[in-house]
Each structure stands twice: as C-alpha cells, then as structure tokens.
Design a protein around this motif. Structure first.
Motif, PDB file in Angstrom:
ATOM      1  N   CYS A 141      34.285  39.806  30.148  1.00 12.94           N
ATOM      2  CA  CYS A 141      35.602  40.015  30.728  1.00 12.94           C
ATOM      3  C   CYS A 141      36.925  38.425  31.049  1.00 12.94           C
ATOM      4  N   TYR A 172      42.616  40.921  37.274  1.00 14.76           N
ATOM      5  CA  TYR A 172      41.374  41.972  37.597  1.00 14.76           C
ATOM      6  C   TYR A 172      40.057  41.002  36.468  1.00 14.76           C
ATOM      7  N   GLN A 187      35.991  40.346  37.802  1.00 14.55           N
ATOM      8  CA  GLN A 187      35.335  40.674  37.293  1.00 14.55           C
ATOM      9  C   GLN A 187      34.042  40.353  36.585  1.00 14.55           C
ATOM     10  N   MET A 212      32.006  38.347  38.969  1.00 10.91           N
ATOM     11  CA  MET A 212      30.521  39.657  40.044  1.00 10.91           C
ATOM     12  C   MET A 212      30.239  39.496  38.643  1.00 10.91           C
ATOM     13  N   ARG A 255      30.002  45.986  36.338  1.00 14.69           N
ATOM     14  CA  ARG A 255      31.272  45.366  36.515  1.00 14.69           C
ATOM     15  C   ARG A 255      31.746  46.891  36.798  1.00 14.69           C
ATOM     16  N   PRO A 256      32.535  47.436  37.591  1.00 15.15           N
ATOM     17  CA  PRO A 256      33.355  47.926  37.822  1.00 15.15           C
ATOM     18  C   PRO A 256      34.422  48.301  37.081  1.00 15.15           C
ATOM     19  N   GLN A 257      34.521  49.598  36.566  1.00 20.79           N
ATOM     20  CA  GLN A 257      35.157  49.901  36.109  1.00 20.79           C
ATOM     21  C   GLN A 257      36.789  50.469  36.280  1.00 20.79           C
ATOM     22  N   HIS A 288      39.717  50.309  39.048  1.00 23.10           N
ATOM     23  CA  HIS A 288      40.768  49.447  40.382  1.00 23.10           C
ATOM     24  C   HIS A 288      40.152  49.109  41.516  1.00 23.10           C
ATOM     25  N   THR A 344      37.041  47.307  41.739  1.00 29.64           N
ATOM     26  CA  THR A 344      37.465  46.222  41.913  1.00 29.64           C
ATOM     27  C   THR A 344      37.830  45.629  43.045  1.00 29.64           C
ATOM     28  N   LYS A 345      38.711  46.047  43.689  1.00 30.46           N
ATOM     29  CA  LYS A 345      40.167  45.878  44.375  1.00 30.46           C
ATOM     30  C   LYS A 345      38.894  45.565  45.835  1.00 30.46           C
ATOM     31  N   ARG A 403      35.446  45.119  46.013  1.00 32.82           N
ATOM     32  CA  ARG A 403      34.211  44.783  45.601  1.00 32.82           C
ATOM     33  C   ARG A 403      34.754  42.938  46.258  1.00 32.82           C
ATOM     34  N   TYR A 404      36.137  42.691  45.218  1.00 35.08           N
ATOM     35  CA  TYR A 404      37.025  41.239  45.517  1.00 35.08           C
ATOM     36  C   TYR A 404      36.730  41.368  47.126  1.00 35.08           C
TER      37      TYR A 404
END
Length: 358
Positions: free
Chosen positions: A74, A114, A118, A121, A128-130, A132, A135-136, A138-139
């Motif tokens: 990442c 991004y 990740q 995280m 790791r989220p796969q 977008h 990811t946003k 969990r941000y």
C-alpha cells in the motif's frame, strides 16, 4: 520541435468557473495542511512534521499483528503515485503542458490519499478494503472519529445536529463559527481557509446525498413496478381496467430527510475522489481548458504536490508509531535506493524527518 500553444479559454467559460472554484478549494486544503507562508515545500513539511509529531507519533501501545507485506504494498503504491505527481509537475510547470498534467494530477492526488489511508488501516491490523466507497467510509473512523485534531484530514461535513459538530454540521473545525457561504472566488486569506475548505466539503456532501437520493428513487420505482406487475395480473384475472405503468419513484419529505441525515460525514478523501471522477469522467477539460493562464495551472499543480506530500507525512507518522520509525525508514530507504539517483523530492525529505523520531 515547434512549441505547442494551447488556445486560451474564454475568461467566463463553464470550465473556467469550475476551475476557479476547485483551485480555491485545493489551495484551502493545502493551506490548512501546511500554512500560507510561501516557504519552500521542504520547510513547510518540516514545520508540519514538528507540529504533528506530538499529536500523531505516540508509540508504546500494543504491537500490531498487521500484514507487513500488504502494508508495504500500500505504501509503495502511494509513494510511487506521489513521485509521478511530483515529476510531472516539475517537468511541466514551465510549459502549457501543465494544464493537461493537472487533469492527471488531481487523479494522482486522490490515489496518494487512497494508498496512504489503506496502509494505515493495514498497519492497525485491519483488512485492506478493496473498493473506493469502503475506503472512504473507513477513512472517517481513521481520522474524523478518532479523537485527533489535525486539519484538513480530520475536518468533515456532517448533518446539522451531529454530535460534536457545529451548527452547520462541520466536525473538527477551528472552534469558531464558519462562513460556509463565503464564495471561493473572493480574495480570501489566512484563517478563511477553514471557511473555504468547509464549503468544499459541504458541496461534496450535497453531491453525494443527491446521488443517494437518486438511488433511493430508482429503488422505489423498481419496487413500484414490481407491485404494478402483480396488480396487472390481478386486474387481468378479474377483468378490471389495467393501471398505467409507474414512471417515477418520488420520495416523501421524510424519506429525503432520512437519507440526508443518515449519510456519513464527508471528508477530504471524498473531495479528492470527487476531483478524480470530475477529471477522469464527468468534465475532462476543466483542468486543461479552465485556467486562463499557465501560471494559474502551475499553482494548482504545486498545491496538489504539496497536499499529497503532507498527506503522506501524517499517515507515515501514525504508521511509524505502530510499526516503529526504524522499520518505516528502512522501507523508505529500500524505495529510495531503487530510484538510482533520480530526484525523488518530498519522499527523501520526509525520510530524513522520520529518521529523527525516537
């Protein structure tokens, strides 16, 4: 080779208006991250490192059982994307090509965020989220809801009435009322960066809510059509006149309010994703045709480079607190060694700053 001269756009074209707005938003986020001193990037990064270290670098917790290979993958993606952004800006800033380069620069700035998010995280022991959206989403927990206060990464726009938000729904603000109606084209300065950044997040949130409402309307229309087909069978069996097929799925006021109030806080990750979609799909000419001069375009490119490097720095600090600063520096050294003498800009400077952590 003859010099390429791109035609100047009309001073009040749709692309120019959009460019001015987003140039102001990008500058506001950069100023919240690094200040507005006009000093070289190396100096402003050193200042950010000094102020952010007591907040973000807090080693001594339980060791993380993270996937080190995934973490490094990442980070490498984020670092490589930042290098591409830096190199492109350095090569193009004195030519008309900078206007074209910024279209990719906005996309690259998002992917720096991004990859860095990740990586953090994964460092915290999460998967790791796969995609977008995860990811946003969990941000928000990674920065806005974690009890930290370091703008622009912890700044967010939420529904009014959200716990810890101000009257306009802004989380992580400066502790004063924000003027979210301040127009991004005015000659704002200093503390007004907060107001412009808040406006950027509020407008981004509104776009996301509109997308959510459109999805809800489509879902309601689909359900209505399904029920209509069942009703048509009953009408045919009883000989009753068939009803017309439904064409819209209107939402009630309560349904619209619920969809808006229930939407998660909107962060800088959402704003950068908005730029990615705009530059890559919805309005591919805004950053190439929008600037009225090459100097305007060059400033946006410089702001994107600075914001990307600052974003990496704060994520690297939190990762260093988890895996150890020496391991982070070793990973950076491995990448720098492979560069074989290339100019690697912000990464080399951040590496030296992190090497002084203890």
């Amino acid at each position: 080779m003859p010099r390429i001269v791109l035609p100047s756009p009309p001073v009040d074209s749709e692309q120019t208006r959009s460019f001015r707005t987003h140039a102001s938003y990008i500058r506001a986020f950069r100023e919240l991250a690094l200040g507005n001193s006009g000093s070289p990037l190396e100096e402003t990064l050193a200042g950010l490192h000094a102020s952010a270290t007591p907040i973000l670098f807090k080693p001594g917790g339980l060791p993380s059982s993270c996937d080190r290979d995934q973490l490094l993958a990442c980070l490498r993606r984020a670092w490589a994307t930042a290098r591409l952004l830096e190199h492109t800006h350095a090569l193009a800033q004195d030519s008309e090509i900078i206007r074209l380069a910024n279209s990719w620069g906005t996309i690259q700035a998002y992917y720096v965020m991004y990859g860095a998010a990740q990586a953090l995280m994964v460092a915290k022991g999460d998967t790791r989220p796969q995609m977008h959206e995860p990811t946003k989403r969990r941000y928000v927990g990674l920065w806005t809801s974690c009890g930290l206060q370091i703008a622009p990464w912890t700044l967010a726009a939420a529904a009014p009435g959200t716990r810890l938000a101000d009257a306009d729904g802004i989380l992580g603000g400066p502790g004063r009322a924000l003027n979210v109606d301040l127009h991004p084209w005015v000659a704002w300065q200093g503390e007004q960066a907060w107001d412009i950044a808040a406006r950027a997040l509020r407008s981004t949130r509104q776009l996301l809510i509109e997308e959510r409402l459109a999805k809800r309307r489509q879902e309601k229309l689909t359900a209505r059509k399904k029920q209509w087909r069942l009703d048509q069978q009953a009408c045919a069996a009883s000989g009753r006149k068939p009803e017309p097929e439904p064409k819209v799925g209107r939402l009630t006021t309560a349904e619209r309010e619920e969809a808006a109030a229930g939407f998660r806080p909107t962060t800088i990750a959402d704003y950068l994703f908005r730029l990615r979609i705009k530059a890559n799909y919805k309005d591919v000419t805004v950053f190439s045709d929008g600037p009225t001069s090459d100097s305007e375009a060059a400033q946006v490119g410089a702001d994107l480079v600075a914001l990307a490097s600052a974003t990496l720095l704060v994520h690297e600090l939190r990762i260093a607190a988890i895996i150890g600063s020496s391991d982070l520096v070793k990973s950076m050294d491995a990448v720098l060694l492979q560069a074989s003498g290339e100019a690697i800009g912000g990464m080399a400077h951040r590496r030296d700053l992190h090497a002084g952590l203890s």
